[in-house]
Scaffold this active site. Structure first.
Site, PDB file in Angstrom:
ATOM      1  N   GLU A 134       4.653   9.279   1.433  1.00  0.00           N
ATOM      2  CA  GLU A 134       3.568   8.767   0.585  1.00  0.00           C
ATOM      3  C   GLU A 134       2.645   9.889   0.108  1.00  0.00           C
ATOM      4  OE1 GLU A 134       4.479   7.414   3.458  1.00  0.00           O
ATOM      5  OE2 GLU A 134       4.216   5.244   3.483  1.00  0.00           O
ATOM      6  N   ASP A 160      13.824   2.166  -1.242  1.00  0.00           N
ATOM      7  CA  ASP A 160      12.615   1.505  -0.761  1.00  0.00           C
ATOM      8  C   ASP A 160      11.933   0.858  -1.959  1.00  0.00           C
ATOM      9  OD1 ASP A 160      10.179   0.873   0.807  1.00  0.00           O
ATOM     10  OD2 ASP A 160      10.983   2.346   2.221  1.00  0.00           O
ATOM     11  N   TRP A 215      10.648   1.935  16.327  1.00  0.00           N
ATOM     12  CA  TRP A 215       9.519   2.634  15.705  1.00  0.00           C
ATOM     13  C   TRP A 215       8.168   2.031  16.083  1.00  0.00           C
ATOM     14  CZ3 TRP A 215       5.957   0.939  11.924  1.00  0.00           C
ATOM     15  CH2 TRP A 215       6.190  -0.337  11.396  1.00  0.00           C
ATOM     16  N   HIS A 269      11.531  -4.387   1.581  1.00  0.00           N
ATOM     17  CA  HIS A 269      11.393  -3.054   0.970  1.00  0.00           C
ATOM     18  C   HIS A 269      12.347  -2.907  -0.224  1.00  0.00           C
ATOM     19  CE1 HIS A 269       8.564  -1.070   3.709  1.00  0.00           C
ATOM     20  NE2 HIS A 269       9.138  -1.764   4.668  1.00  0.00           N
ATOM     21  N   TRP A 299       7.700  10.296   6.363  1.00  0.00           N
ATOM     22  CA  TRP A 299       7.499   9.384   5.224  1.00  0.00           C
ATOM     23  C   TRP A 299       6.649  10.094   4.180  1.00  0.00           C
ATOM     24  CZ3 TRP A 299      10.506   5.242   5.516  1.00  0.00           C
ATOM     25  CH2 TRP A 299      10.959   4.839   6.783  1.00  0.00           C
ATOM     26  N   TYR A 308       6.149  10.138  14.082  1.00  0.00           N
ATOM     27  CA  TYR A 308       5.965  10.119  12.633  1.00  0.00           C
ATOM     28  C   TYR A 308       5.219  11.389  12.227  1.00  0.00           C
ATOM     29  CZ  TYR A 308       7.786   5.439  11.680  1.00  0.00           C
ATOM     30  OH  TYR A 308       8.616   4.344  11.506  1.00  0.00           O
ATOM     31  N   PHE A 309       5.955  12.343  11.697  1.00  0.00           N
ATOM     32  CA  PHE A 309       5.378  13.648  11.402  1.00  0.00           C
ATOM     33  C   PHE A 309       4.574  13.670  10.100  1.00  0.00           C
ATOM     34  CE2 PHE A 309       8.994  15.914  13.937  1.00  0.00           C
ATOM     35  CZ  PHE A 309       8.505  15.339  15.102  1.00  0.00           C
ATOM     36  N   ASP A 369      13.278  -3.780   8.427  1.00  0.00           N
ATOM     37  CA  ASP A 369      11.899  -3.774   8.921  1.00  0.00           C
ATOM     38  C   ASP A 369      10.937  -4.460   7.957  1.00  0.00           C
ATOM     39  OD1 ASP A 369      12.438  -1.545   7.178  1.00  0.00           O
ATOM     40  OD2 ASP A 369      10.423  -0.814   7.630  1.00  0.00           O
ATOM     41  N   GLU A 370       9.814  -4.885   8.515  1.00  0.00           N
ATOM     42  CA  GLU A 370       8.658  -5.386   7.767  1.00  0.00           C
ATOM     43  C   GLU A 370       9.024  -6.435   6.714  1.00  0.00           C
ATOM     44  OE1 GLU A 370       5.736  -1.490   8.151  1.00  0.00           O
ATOM     45  OE2 GLU A 370       6.966  -1.673   6.347  1.00  0.00           O
ATOM     46  N   ARG A 373       9.506   7.414  -1.791  1.00  0.00           N
ATOM     47  CA  ARG A 373       8.113   7.480  -2.224  1.00  0.00           C
ATOM     48  C   ARG A 373       7.856   8.734  -3.052  1.00  0.00           C
ATOM     49  NH1 ARG A 373       8.884   4.672   2.194  1.00  0.00           N
ATOM     50  NH2 ARG A 373       7.701   2.747   2.520  1.00  0.00           N
TER      51      ARG A 373
END
Length: 554
Positions: A494, A191, A418, A285, A492, A443-444, A351-352, A162
């Site tokens: 973003e 990703d 997760w 992804h 992550w 998730y920091f 995932d997802e 990202r």
């Protein structure tokens, strides 16, 4: 008389302060000899290394002293009578793997480890004994430390898709992990938002897939996109209005690592006893991959683009077709990845993966019929198991996010849990290794405070929650609990566009994570951790690390 008493009180206070030991993560056993003389590191101190395999650890310590204290010590294989720091490898000192013993006196320091990593971990504790706020006199208190890790997997993740971070910062990030005795770096390299690893057989992956034409502004859905509505249904996605165009900053963003750069980073990490686990996302992804190779998608006439927005990406078609062509492509990619990375483990995402796009694809339905698959969840399982079979054939093991449990878990896979702890619990009960990284705690990129200093993901993960997390769920028996390999923090990117923001979100939650993974469970104390953290912040000041000054307020 009063002056004499005051002098004695001040001398005692200064000595007590000098002797105070604040190590993170907390050692298993620590004894401070407050009545004994301290050891002073100076320009005449020598690092003694008889075993040449420990030279890289001696160099690490020397580099640290030179960088922050302007001291470069002589490294020798001859032990002097005094003023020495000796590194020793000795398997007999402990029954625990990667353990160390650190003893200091006024004559010298001896660090003995059951392994090369053990010696290196001892050096990290020694670094935390060096004053962070007095650069002129490096007094080391007289201590005896016996220490070893609780969990074998102590991991930290960084998403470079990202937002891209250069090699120099990746090395800096690895140094942060090393200081905290972490031993795995999960490098999220691909990703929807960018493909970051050079694959020589497929140059379009970086020529096209490494670059996007913009990024949304502010928190998802982004400035100017508030009126776009998404409905993710069972068989279709409805976007209103139909011709909606996502507004972005229009600034081209990207970058990638050459294979030579990656080799350099791997070598750098290896000298710090950190294994790098690369992640190559599949079957979802994959918008960056599909932008470069649209023939691998489920819509043959679709013009794929590298994603410019965040949020759940299942509203866009980002899944790969489960065809022989796709598998051959991925096998070629993974061959280059496995040749580069010595890690036993390869993360393949999983995932997802929205099932909508396979439902809509006639080719996907034909593949399901040919392989007697009842539904799209089984198709995902087929995809993962086929990739796992190939990876296993090369002597490697796959790790996947907990969605790889859907439709049946691949025989040898490691599950990274997760979406809470459920996936890890299920994997452990099936006698699979599991790594715990529940989003709500680990998730920091989530906010540290209710009111944050800058833009973060719109969820809260405060320091105290991280510190109080127990990786082995109560639902597991003692035997099943042994399948919990460890835990991991995830970052992550973003809303993380620069190294200072990485530091801000990483520290001090990395400190808390390191303690729950390294230190004995019974030694954990949040008030004591907070006390030790005050000294750690002084070390971060010395290192030029950005963190929230709110932690200093109480």
């Amino acid at each position: 008389m009063k002056n004499l008493l005051l002098f004695c009180f001040l001398a005692f206070t200064l000595n007590l302060s000098a002797q105070e030991v604040n190590i993170i993560p907390q050692p298993a056993y620590l004894k401070v000899e407050s009545t004994k003389k301290t050891f002073i590191i100076d320009a005449k101190t020598q690092i003694v290394v008889v075993d040449s395999s420990l030279i890289s650890s001696a160099d690490f310590l020397n580099d640290y002293l030179q960088k922050y204290y302007k001291l470069k010590l002589n490294i020798t294989n001859v032990t002097p009578n005094k003023n020495f720091i000796t590194l020793v490898s000795d398997t007999s000192i402990s029954k625990f793997s990667n353990a160390y013993i650190l003893n200091t006196s006024d004559k010298g320091i001896i660090i003995s480890g059951t392994s090369k990593p053990g010696v290196f971990y001892g050096i990290q504790s020694l670094i935390q004994l060096i004053p962070a706020n007095n650069l002129n006199q490096l007094n080391i208190p007289s201590v005896s430390i016996t220490d070893y890790p609780r969990f074998d997997y102590r991991g930290m993740h960084l998403d470079v898709s990202r937002h891209f971070f250069n090699v120099d910062f990746i090395k800096q990030y690895i140094d942060y992990l090393a200081l905290h005795k972490m031993n795995y770096f999960h490098w999220h390299l691909t990703d929807d938002h960018g493909w970051r690893i050079e694959i020589k057989k497929y140059p379009k992956l970086t020529e096209i897939g490494a670059w996007r034409n913009g990024s949304i502004v502010g928190l998802w859905p982004g400035k100017g996109n508030e009126n776009i509505k998404y409905q993710v249904l069972t068989t279709e996605v409805k976007i209103t209005p139909k011709d909606a165009v996502v507004k972005t900053d229009g600034i081209k963003h990207g970058g990638y690592y050459t294979q030579e750069q990656i080799k350099d980073v791997i070598d750098y990490a290896a000298k710090r006893y950190i294994t790098i686990i690369p992640e190559i996302e599949m079957p979802a992804h994959s918008m960056a991959l599909l932008a470069a190779h649209p023939e691998l998608g489920t819509e043959l006439n679709k013009k794929y683009e590298v994603a410019q927005t965040w949020g759940m990406m299942n509203k866009y078609n980002n899944v790969l077709q489960a065809s022989d062509t796709t598998f051959k492509f991925l096998e070629n990619v993974l061959l280059e990845v496995m040749d580069l990375f010595p890690s036993q483990y390869i993360h393949i995402g999983g995932d997802e993966a929205s099932k909508i796009w396979w439902k809509q694809s006639a080719v996907s339905q034909q593949i399901m019929k040919a392989n007697e698959l009842k539904n799209e969840s089984e198709l995902q399982s087929y995809f993962i198991q086929r990739i796992e079979k190939f990876v296993n054939s090369k002597g490697k093991t796959i790790i996947g996010w907990n969605e790889i449990l859907q439709g049946g878990l691949a025989p040898n896979a490691v599950v990274m849990s997760w979406q809470g702890e459920k996936g890890g619990i299920e994997a452990a009960k099936q006698n699979h290794k599991a790594i715990m990284t529940p989003e709500n705690i680990m998730y920091f990129n989530h906010a540290q405070f209710v009111k944050e200093d800058s833009l973060t993901a719109n969820k809260l993960s405060p320091l105290v929650n991280v510190y109080n997390y127990e990786p082995i769920p109560k639902e597991l028996t003692t035997e099943q609990g042994q399948n919990i390999w460890g835990a991991q923090g995830c970052l992550w990117s973003e809303y993380i566009t620069n190294p200072a923001k990485v530091q801000y979100l990483l520290f001090p939650r990395l400190d808390a994570l390191s303690e729950i993974l390294w230190s004995p469970k019974e030694k954990r104390s949040y008030p004591d951790f907070q006390k030790r953290l005050k000294i750690q912040f002084k070390r971060y000041d010395l290192m030029g690390v950005t963190y929230s000054k709110r932690y200093l307020e109480n």
